[in-house]
Each structure stands twice: as structure tokens, then as C-alpha cells.
Design an enzyme around this catalytic site. Sequence first.
Site, PDB file in Angstrom:
ATOM      1  N   LYS A 138       8.810  50.682 -45.575  1.00  0.00           N
ATOM      2  CA  LYS A 138       8.551  50.887 -47.000  1.00  0.00           C
ATOM      3  C   LYS A 138       9.836  50.728 -47.810  1.00  0.00           C
ATOM      4  O   LYS A 138       9.825  50.176 -48.915  1.00  0.00           O
ATOM      5  CB  LYS A 138       7.962  52.274 -47.228  1.00  0.00           C
ATOM      6  CG  LYS A 138       7.717  52.599 -48.698  1.00  0.00           C
ATOM      7  CD  LYS A 138       7.013  53.938 -48.865  1.00  0.00           C
ATOM      8  CE  LYS A 138       6.781  54.248 -50.344  1.00  0.00           C
ATOM      9  NZ  LYS A 138       5.996  55.480 -50.545  1.00  0.00           N
ATOM     10  N   HIS A 162     -14.360  17.256 -22.898  1.00  0.00           N
ATOM     11  CA  HIS A 162     -15.125  17.778 -24.043  1.00  0.00           C
ATOM     12  C   HIS A 162     -15.933  19.014 -23.650  1.00  0.00           C
ATOM     13  O   HIS A 162     -17.111  19.138 -23.962  1.00  0.00           O
ATOM     14  CB  HIS A 162     -16.020  16.692 -24.629  1.00  0.00           C
ATOM     15  CG  HIS A 162     -15.251  15.509 -25.154  1.00  0.00           C
ATOM     16  ND1 HIS A 162     -14.437  15.593 -26.257  1.00  0.00           N
ATOM     17  CD2 HIS A 162     -15.160  14.237 -24.699  1.00  0.00           C
ATOM     18  CE1 HIS A 162     -13.871  14.406 -26.469  1.00  0.00           C
ATOM     19  NE2 HIS A 162     -14.286  13.575 -25.529  1.00  0.00           N
TER      20      HIS A 162
END
Length: 517
Positions: free
Chosen positions: A138, A283
Site C-alpha cells: 500500500k 489437431h
Amino acid sequence: MSKIQRAILSVTDKSGLVEFARKLSGLGVELVSTGGTARLLRESGIPVKDISELTGFPEMLDGRVKTLHPKVHGGILHRRQDPAHRSAVAEHGIPAIDMVVVNLYAFEKTAAKPGVHFDELIENIDIGGPSMIRSAAKNFHDVAVVTSPDDYDAIAAELAGSGELSPATRWQLAQKAFATTAAYDSAIASTLERLSANGGFLLHSQPSFPQNLRLSFSKAMDLRYGENPHQKAAMYSDGSGQGIANGRQIQGKELSYNNIVDLQAAWELAQEFGEPACAIIKHTNPCGTATGSTLAEAYSKALACDPVSAFGGVIAVNRPLDGEAAPEMAKLFLEVIAAPSFDPAAVEKFAAKKNLRLLQVTGMPPKQVLKNISGGILLQDADTRPLAESDLKVVTRRPPSPAELRALLFAWKVCKHVKSNAILFAREGQTVGVGAGQMSRVDACKVAAMKAVLPLKGTVAASDAFFPFPDGVEEIAKAGATAIIQPGGSVRDQEVIDAADRNGLAMIFTGVRHFRH
């Protein structure tokens, strides 16, 4: 920017810490630490203060409370450019803390231990660590937060060069810090949601699908593009060290999106078998799969199924790839080969094929499968159900011979990995013809027969779902197969069985469907 004069170090993963701390100390940074981290630094001859010297309180409650103190969080959170903040910390004698080096208790590793005690799991929920990380992140303008040993070298180099960390570096570290605490909290919430306490031990609860699905993955790499060049793509890892996403690439150019998808299909199929096995994928469909006494034999048999389609394919094997199989594979143009490991002789043989990717992969296929849909996702158990002997039901007048049964069971394992609708012709330990992804099952039968290069006479056939009409069985018999394995369950099952009997075929029902979409 201000110089880093004081750092708190409190880590569970201590890899690289001693060297990093020594560099910080050499730059004049005062080190403050906790428990085992302080002990390690002191034993390594690095000056360090205990956290109790900073707070004025001892570590207490078995280490549950040691950094939860205003002198820690005030030292981290006060804004250096705010006069009121400076006045407040001066009034209370709170020294500035300019760097926080923290990684967290190994909660996930603890939760993965068989029979873990509930108390042990709870004690591995870090409180002070995430609090310090969030405080430092922070206040990133003034405080550097370091949550990963991977960043130690770069941070030390930047400090050695300029004496400070740039705003860009502090911001990047803060972003990583918030991602770290988010993933940590997610892991805790997901684990506790799946578990219940009973007599102090953890038991898996039902259902297996959580009410709130929390996913945490880190980017493993950017890919050149997705399925097509106009699509951007990246691969993310679960951090387990296992599976395709965590594989170690030994050689070759970078992997593509399509390579990775085909690799997953190949790896899952190869893991179906206990004996040496080779799966060749194109594929996402197997164009050849076989088992053998050696990988070289398995590859030769798999390639024979469809050598044309195998060109440019992806291979996975379930054994260390050796110097016997490698020369045969090197004769064919392949995109990727995945194996649990590669013998030096195999690596040497492949070295001449600079673009061929070699990927070392460990671990079994995932237990659950996730798919994106618009507005959400689908989550299901992976299709890993083994076929038990009790599942097999002979429904024709003629039962399969022992040789036919072995071939049927092999075909069943491979057919599960063919896109539905799927029909597969096979012999024992070798695919012969693959009909994948057809809109009707009879067409899948015709395509499988058409694709066959090897003789179909005496083969067996597997179907991933039931035959809705007898026409598929007629096509299989016409091709020369002698036995069929399929789930059964059609309203026309009896007509299908009658067709098999008319053609002298043996047929087994499994009661298990293997759609693959």
C-alpha cells in the site's frame, strides 16, 4: 525516492536469502528479523536485530504474534512526505522501515499432506506475513516489498548501482505483492471450503465442486500468437511443477498455442498405458497410438497407422526417451516431443533438428477440466474412469476371443481421446484407422475405414458412444473387423446386436460413454 536504511526479513522459503541479506548489509541496510530467519542470518555471520528489539515485546503465543505491532506497521505505513505522519512516528519513537522481505507459510503444501491434522493446517495460516506485505505494498512510494526470491538478484543489483529503487521497480513489486496475498487467501478459502473437521482431522466434504471457484495461475510465458496469427495468447502455470504448463523445454524454438493444446492431448493419451506407449497427435486427435516392448517398437507401430498425417505432428511417450527410439523419430518432421525425460543419446540425436521442441514433462493429467463459455465457465471431473471387468457385458451370441478382448480394451482406451463422434479400428497394441469428429456415427465408421493404411481384416472397433442404428455395425463388418466395444444404451440396441450377430461379430457393452467435445 529515499535510500533503504532498514529492512524487515521474515521468510518461510529461505532460498537465496543469506546471499541477499549479506548484500543488503554490505550496502549499510540495518536488518531486522524474526524467529528462524533471524537465527539463519546470525549463524551465517550477518548482523541482524530481533523483531523484539524493535517492538519492545517478545514474540509470543507460539509465534502467532511477533510483527503485529504499531512499531512495525507504523514504520511501514507512514508517508514520508506527510508532516503529520512524520510527527506521529517521531512522537511514538517509531523508526522507518524501508523494505519488507516476506514470503508466507507453506499453507498449500501443508494442506496437501495425507492425513494432515486440522490444528497443523490452521497453524499454517499466516497472519503477520500478509499484513506486512499489504502494508508495504500500500505504501509502495516509500517502501519496497519483496515477496519472491526470484527478485533478490535484480533488487540487489539496482541498489548497488544507484543506492535506491526506482518508482517503477517499487510499483512492480507492489503489484506482485498484492497478487501474492490474493493467491494465498484464495488457496486458504478454497481448501477450507472443501474440508470439514471431524475429531481434529480433515475429511473431504461433498460436493466436490466449491460454491465459489477461485483460480490462481501465474504467467509462464507469452506466446507468439493464439490458434491463429491475429489472436494474442499466453500460457499460465498453476505452480505445481507438473504437467505441460510446467514442463522443461530442452531444445527447439518457442512453443505455440496449438503445440501446447496438442501436447496436452498427446500427454493424456500416453498416460493411459502401463507398458511403453507412443501417441502421435494432429489437431488434438490421435493419428497413431501404439504400445510395445520398447518405445522404438511403440513409435514404429504408431507411425504405421497413418504416416501421412503424422507429418508435422506432436508426440508424447510414457517412458524416458532413449537412444533407440530417437533416431527413428528424427527421420520424421515433428513439431514437439514430450517425455518424462530424455537420455543423453536421444538429446544428441535430436540436436541437429534445431527447431524441434523437446519437452520434459512429469505428473499425471488434471483431475478436473475447465472450459470458457460466454458469461462464465464449465467445470467437470476429468474423464479418467477406468474400465472394470464388471463393466464388460457380452451381448452377442459369440464372445470375443482372448486376443480380440485385448485389442478391444486397447481400442477403448484410445477411442476415449478421439473427438466425438469417434470410431476407431485397432489391433492389439496398435491403432489402424481413426474416424474423428464426425456429425453422424456411420460417417465416423466410414472415415475410420477410409483412413486406414494397414489392413482392416481381423481388426476390432471401438465406439465412444452407442450406435443409434445398425448401419454403423454393418460398415464395421464390411471393413473386416471381427469385434466391437461400445457403451450400449440405445433404444435400438437389440437391432444393433442383431446386426452384429448376422455378421458374426462379437460385441461388448461397457455402460460407459466417452464423448469428447
